[in-house]
Design an enzyme around this catalytic site. Structure first.
Site, PDB file in Angstrom:
ATOM      1  N   ASP A 132      14.862 -17.554 -47.872  1.00 26.28           N
ATOM      2  CA  ASP A 132      14.821 -17.923 -49.281  1.00 26.28           C
ATOM      3  C   ASP A 132      13.980 -16.929 -50.079  1.00 26.28           C
ATOM      4  OD1 ASP A 132      14.915 -19.221 -51.674  1.00 26.28           O
ATOM      5  OD2 ASP A 132      13.721 -20.956 -51.067  1.00 26.28           O
TER       6      ASP A 132
ATOM      7  N   ASP B 286      18.643 -14.708 -56.737  1.00 24.51           N
ATOM      8  CA  ASP B 286      18.117 -15.736 -55.840  1.00 24.51           C
ATOM      9  C   ASP B 286      19.073 -15.948 -54.670  1.00 24.51           C
ATOM     10  OD1 ASP B 286      16.599 -17.841 -54.838  1.00 24.51           O
ATOM     11  OD2 ASP B 286      17.511 -19.338 -56.160  1.00 24.51           O
TER      12      ASP B 286
END
Ligand SMILES: *[C@@H]1O[C@H](CO)[C@@H](O)[C@H](O)[C@H]1NC(C)=O
Ligand SMILES: *[C@@H]1O[C@H](CO)[C@@H](O)[C@H](O)[C@H]1NC(C)=O
Ligand SMILES: *[C@@H]1O[C@H](CO)[C@@H](O)[C@H](O)[C@H]1NC(C)=O
Ligand SMILES: *[C@@H]1O[C@H](CO)[C@@H](O)[C@H](O)[C@H]1NC(C)=O
Length: 465
Positions: A146, A344
């Site tokens: 992440d 992201d």
């Protein structure tokens, strides 16, 4: 060269659209495909849209690359029994986006008092996983990676409360290289939310925006990634964990703050990493530390920006979107009204300012061959039914970033396929023009995406995987 006047350029594009419309009424998509330049349409066989059930993973090309697989695909080592539906996945994705926009620091003035402040970002479920090794002797764990998180953590013994995971839980007592971090260590200050145990060892706590939580000891041990051993890697040994981790053993934090893997290994890997997210769930991609994954000369870059209020995130500047080979000419004010644009890995669908999404959707629908429309799917409102086709052709979409980077999206970066009868334009508009623009992981598929913190730039190279 003088710019064309507004009138001549709009009548020019009108002629173009009439032309493409009349071609399309021939209903001969292969003819259109043959005449169109590569950037105008993306054509795939309908067979390629059927969900894969068998993993056709290839061996890693190089031992220095970690293999990346989709958590929900047949190559995932995690059980898929409790896979969420597409609608659930998209709902979780919206929860992540909402939580990023609500991060306390991101909220301007008056909004802060009216919105419930959530403690962190939501993890989301549309993620990609890699395998890492911890401890001596090494044990392997499947973790979500992440770029929107900094702290790496795994579930750890003694487990006061743990969710069920695929692999045996890590036992610090079995590792000869494990060590606690004392509360007086400067490393303990790397944590946003820390406390001290009765034995003066540093404790961490993370609450994510979807109510997932992990608490435990902040520790160090040898991390093995891509064949390299990193001694004294600092991470969270989670003794109390709850939430929607979907059987992953933990998380690999690739954000920009000191505790992230990228910064901790900065000396060794030069603050550069890259990844490729596979376009199909039956394929594999890679995560490379310390290099730019693919062929260097094919990578185009855009400056990496920093937002001191959201120091974890990788900010860039999007300047336009092209559809069917033509730029939409979105007014700069549309982008500057947003609090910024981030790349992201953990958000699935790209979120655009409402006015930008409107322009994209309108042009896309206009150029879309005459497929029947399908019902909306959660946040995706422009869906089509491809049933009974041999090939499927959609207008090409490219993201144009500051500094000359144009990312020509793969078919699977343009269309989110729930099934052949419901395939949707994989973008959504924000409700609030000030919300963040987020380049999601669907759009990043197939690119060699390079995060270069040393030279402060983000690169996209074609044909990463
Ligand atoms: C899986 O991947 C291969 C390419 O690696 C592809 O040829 C095949 O059609 C895919 N689909 C399914 C359903 O497995
Ligand atoms: C680490 O700290 C815990 C208590 O927080 C203790 O039980 C454990 O023995 C310590 N481990 C080592 C290797 O010092
Ligand atoms: C984590 O710790 C906080 C307090 O530090 C506590 O409120 C929370 O319930 C703990 N979470 C879990 C999953 O035990
Ligand atoms: C396609 O997916 C949608 C959403 O998941 C579902 O409502 C629909 O029934 C599916 N159609 C088929 C033919 O499976």
């Amino acid at each position: 060269m003088a710019p064309p006047s507004a009138t001549s350029s709009s009548s020019f594009s009108l002629v173009l659209s009439l032309l493409s419309l009349s071609l399309l009424t021939l209903e001969n998509l292969s003819l259109v495909a043959a005449r169109a330049v590569a950037e105008e349409y993306r054509v795939v066989s309908a067979d390629s849209l059927i969900p894969a059930t068998v993993c056709s993973a290839q061996k890693a090309a190089s031992p220095s690359k970690l293999i990346v697989v989709h958590r929900r695909g047949p190559c995932s080592p995690l059980s898929r029994k409790s896979d969420p539906s597409h609608a659930d996945l998209l709902r979780h994705d919206q929860a992540r986006v909402d939580s990023i926009n609500r991060l306390p620091a991101a909220v301007a003035g008056s909004l802060a008092t009216t919105l419930p402040v959530t403690p962190g970002i939501a993890l989301g479920v549309g993620n990609y996983i890699v395998s890492i090794g911890l401890g001596t002797p090494r044990k392997d764990f499947s973790v979500v990676f992440d770029t929107g998180s900094d702290l790496t953590w795994i579930q750890c013994n003694p487990c006061q409360s743990c969710y069920s995971q695929q692999d045996p839980i890590f036992d610090p007592a079995q590792s000869t290289t494990y060590a606690n971090i004392s509360c007086s260590s400067s490393f303990c200050n790397e944590l946003d939310d820390r406390s001290c145990s009765s034995s003066s060892t540093c404790q961490y706590s993370v609450r994510y925006g979807d109510q997932s939580q992990t608490n435990g000891s902040f520790v160090q041990d040898t991390l093995t990634v891509a064949g390299d051993e990193i001694a004294g890697f600092r991470y969270g040994c989670g003794h109390q964990n709850s939430g929607l981790f979907g059987r992953a053993d933990g998380l690999l934090g690739l954000g920009r703050e000191p505790v992230s893997l990228v910064v901790q290994t900065g000396q060794k890997y030069g603050m550069v990493f890259s990844y490729c997210l596979p376009p199909r769930s039956n394929g594999t991609g890679y995560l490379t530390l310390g290099g730019s994954g693919g062929a260097a000369r094919e990578i185009q870059y855009t400056p990496l920006l920093t937002n001191p209020k959201l120091p974890t995130f990788y900010f860039v500047k999007l300047v336009d979107i092209a559809v069917g080979g033509q730029r939409l000419g979105i007014p700069p004010a549309v982008f500057s009204a947003s609090q910024g644009a981030i790349v992201d890995s953990g958000t699935v669908i790209t979120r655009l300012p409402p006015a930008a999404y409107d322009q994209l959707r309108r042009k896309f629908q206009q150029l879309m061959p005459s497929y029947p429309r399908a019902p909306a799917l959660s946040i995706l409102d422009t869906c089509y039914d491809f049933t009974g086709r041999q090939t499927v052709s959609v207008p090409a979409v490219a993201l144009v970033f500051d500094g000359g980077l144009t990312a020509n999206l793969d078919f699977k970066g343009i269309i989110y396929v729930a099934n052949v009868s419901q395939a949707c334009l994989a973008f959504a508009g924000n409700d609030d023009p000030a919300d963040l623009l987020i380049v999601g992981n669907v759009q990043q598929r197939t690119f060699n995406v390079v995060y270069d913190l040393a030279s402060l730039r983000i690169g996209f190279g074609p044909n990463g995987c």
